[in-house]
Design a protein around this motif. Structure first.
Motif, PDB file in Angstrom:
ATOM      1  N   HIS A   2       0.839  -1.188   0.000  1.00 31.69           N
ATOM      2  CA  HIS A   2       0.000   0.000   0.000  1.00 31.69           C
ATOM      3  C   HIS A   2       0.881   1.248   0.000  1.00 31.69           C
ATOM      4  O   HIS A   2       1.881   1.326   0.724  1.00 31.69           O
ATOM      5  CB  HIS A   2      -0.906   0.000   1.230  1.00 31.69           C
ATOM      6  CG  HIS A   2      -1.902   1.119   1.234  1.00 31.69           C
ATOM      7  ND1 HIS A   2      -1.654   2.339   1.831  1.00 31.69           N
ATOM      8  CD2 HIS A   2      -3.144   1.198   0.692  1.00 31.69           C
ATOM      9  CE1 HIS A   2      -2.696   3.125   1.666  1.00 31.69           C
ATOM     10  NE2 HIS A   2      -3.630   2.453   0.982  1.00 31.69           N
ATOM     11  N   ASP A  62       1.377   4.553   1.330  1.00 27.76           N
ATOM     12  CA  ASP A  62       0.936   5.373   2.458  1.00 27.76           C
ATOM     13  C   ASP A  62       1.288   6.851   2.285  1.00 27.76           C
ATOM     14  O   ASP A  62       0.855   7.690   3.092  1.00 27.76           O
ATOM     15  CB  ASP A  62       1.571   4.873   3.757  1.00 27.76           C
ATOM     16  CG  ASP A  62       1.003   3.532   4.182  1.00 27.76           C
ATOM     17  OD1 ASP A  62      -0.063   3.151   3.665  1.00 27.76           O
ATOM     18  OD2 ASP A  62       1.633   2.857   5.023  1.00 27.76           O
ATOM     19  N   ASN A  93       1.948  10.605  -0.037  1.00 30.51           N
ATOM     20  CA  ASN A  93       1.194  11.457  -0.974  1.00 30.51           C
ATOM     21  C   ASN A  93       1.919  11.617  -2.290  1.00 30.51           C
ATOM     22  O   ASN A  93       1.641  12.530  -3.061  1.00 30.51           O
ATOM     23  CB  ASN A  93       0.923  12.820  -0.339  1.00 30.51           C
ATOM     24  CG  ASN A  93       2.215  13.503   0.120  1.00 30.51           C
ATOM     25  OD1 ASN A  93       3.317  12.991  -0.116  1.00 30.51           O
ATOM     26  ND2 ASN A  93       2.070  14.651   0.774  1.00 30.51           N
ATOM     27  N   ASP A 103      -2.588   6.081  -1.694  1.00 28.42           N
ATOM     28  CA  ASP A 103      -3.741   5.332  -1.174  1.00 28.42           C
ATOM     29  C   ASP A 103      -4.184   4.194  -2.096  1.00 28.42           C
ATOM     30  O   ASP A 103      -5.301   3.688  -1.970  1.00 28.42           O
ATOM     31  CB  ASP A 103      -4.933   6.248  -0.899  1.00 28.42           C
ATOM     32  CG  ASP A 103      -4.672   7.183   0.266  1.00 28.42           C
ATOM     33  OD1 ASP A 103      -3.934   6.763   1.190  1.00 28.42           O
ATOM     34  OD2 ASP A 103      -5.186   8.317   0.251  1.00 28.42           O
ATOM     35  N   CYS A 104      -3.329   3.809  -2.999  1.00 31.19           N
ATOM     36  CA  CYS A 104      -3.598   2.633  -3.850  1.00 31.19           C
ATOM     37  C   CYS A 104      -2.697   1.488  -3.396  1.00 31.19           C
ATOM     38  O   CYS A 104      -1.703   1.692  -2.677  1.00 31.19           O
ATOM     39  CB  CYS A 104      -3.357   2.969  -5.321  1.00 31.19           C
ATOM     40  SG  CYS A 104      -4.526   4.174  -5.996  1.00 31.19           S
TER      41      CYS A 104
END
Length: 418
Positions: free
Chosen positions: A87, A89, A91, A125-126
């Motif tokens: 994942h 986390d 930006n 967030d992917c």
């Protein structure tokens, strides 16, 4: 389970979870009588609990399922499945993500990744998900190595990995015994009976789906684990195929040499490889396991150069009355011709009729001859036939044959009437 936490902050987070079947949720019922101080309070709480069964709230077993709370036990023969998730986390957009999963055993390192191609980019967030499967074929320590490499927006190449250590346990204890026997009275080769003792050494019951024997190329196998009742084949273990923890079952198989090998006594005599057992079971909620033994080997029967087998013998004979048996003598040597002499030695109960020390003539390699003999018993009961001696005049070697067979000796009808 995790043995080395990351030493630096990374933009990506790695999550690994073993995929197993859920378990039934269990409750600890707390109840009391209505005249007690709490009154109906405990009973009402259990009725309101969504995990209990309506109308049977005091039962520990509920209707809900519980996801695995820990890594659990892994047994030999089961399929190890794991969910791997990476994942983002941060930006930032991460590029060239490569996720690799290897399984390290005591003897080899296996690549379990479904794809070795890198993902072009991963947005914030992917995540990247993968499910790996592996049929466990070794016991002992296993280490799942998950490695992640990626490139940041600034072009910096990053890399980290995690280790997940687990033990593979033995689910079954398998013991085998071999018994050599006459395949039939006219054959010069042996049937082999295999007894397999299978014990469940786990802590949960097993459903034994299949236990079969895959014979070697020289044998045909017959399973002796069922009986015929009213025209139907019924298992000797009954209708329930469950094996409780620490329980043992005994399976029996009969192996007969194939026709093309049975005619050659010298070939089957030295065969030690019999075949291998194939065991398939299911545990809670249908998790399947499979175990295949290595090639089972027996101690080859030692016939020597000459083998004597019985072709015909009565089950019951009368006391002090002659009866007949037919023997087959086989030259198991593949090169040497024998010149045989037969001697018959009486015992305390068995007396041979005929001439002892007679010449049987020459017996060529891998050939046999049938011999009719007459004898009588002077003692009632189950008597063992012994006392035959074969001497090879070429090598001056004597072969002794005792306890060849047993007959039941009974009093004759005339003696009973008198």
């Amino acid at each position: 389970m995790e043995v080395n936490p990351p030493k630096q902050e990374h933009l990506l987070a790695l999550k690994v979870m073993r995929l197993t079947k859920p378990t039934l949720f269990t409750n600890i019922p707390v109840t009391c009588e209505e005249k007690d101080l709490p009154g109906d309070l405990f009973n009402q709480l259990m009725r309101d609990d969504p995990s209990t069964v309506n109308g049977a709230e005091i039962l520990m077993l509920g209707e809900m399922l519980t996801l695995p709370q820990n890594f659990g036990n892994i047994f030999l023969g089961e399929t190890f499945s794991s969910y791997i998730s990476v994942h983002n986390d941060s930006n930032q957009v991460v590029k060239d993500i490569l996720v690799k999963a290897d399984l390290q055993t005591s003897s080899q390192r296996l690549n379990l990744s479904a794809s070795n191609a890198a993902v072009a980019e991963l947005k914030p967030d992917c995540c990247i998900d993968d499910v790996i499967h592996h049929e466990v074929k070794e016991i002992g320590t296993h280490i799942l190595v998950c490695a992640v490499s990626y490139t940041t927006q600034g072009g910096e190449k990053m890399y980290f990995r995690k280790f997940f250590k687990f033990q593979v346990l033995k689910p079954l204890d398998v013991k085998t015994k071999f018994y050599n026997a006459e395949s039939d009275l006219s054959s010069v080769t042996d049937e082999v009976f295999l007894e397999a003792q299978i014990q469940n050494i786990t802590t949960s019951p097993m459903f034994m789906e299949k236990v079969s024997l895959e014979p070697s190329i020289m044998y045909n196998v017959t399973e002796l684990n069922s009986v015929s009742q009213a025209g139907e084949c019924v298992s000797t273990f009954g209708s329930r195929a469950y094996l409780q923890p620490m329980d043992t079952r005994q399976y029996l198989y009969c192996l007969k040499p194939k026709k093309e090998f049975a005619e050659k006594a010298g070939i089957i005599k030295g065969v030690t490889v019999i075949g291998k057992l194939d065991i398939v079971w299911k545990t809670n909620l249908g998790e399947r396991g499979r175990l295949q033994t290595s090639q089972l080997q027996r101690m080859a029967p030692g016939y020597g150069d000459v083998r004597l087998s019985l072709e015909a013998i009565p089950d019951t004979v009368n006391l002090e009355e002659p009866f007949h048996i037919t023997c087959k003598i086989t030259n198991c040597s593949s090169e040497r011709t024998m010149d045989l002499v037969l001697e018959m030695c009486n015992t305390n109960s068995i007396h041979w009729c005929g001439i002892s020390g007679r010449q049987l003539g020459k017996l060529h390699p891998s050939s046999s001859l049938c011999l009719a003999l007459t004898l009588l018993s002077s003692v009632q009961g189950l008597q063992s036939i012994s006392g035959l001696r074969l001497t090879d005049t070429f090598l001056k070697r004597t072969y002794e044959y005792d306890d060849i067979a047993q007959v039941c000796v009974v009093a004759s009808a005339i003696q009973v009437e008198s």
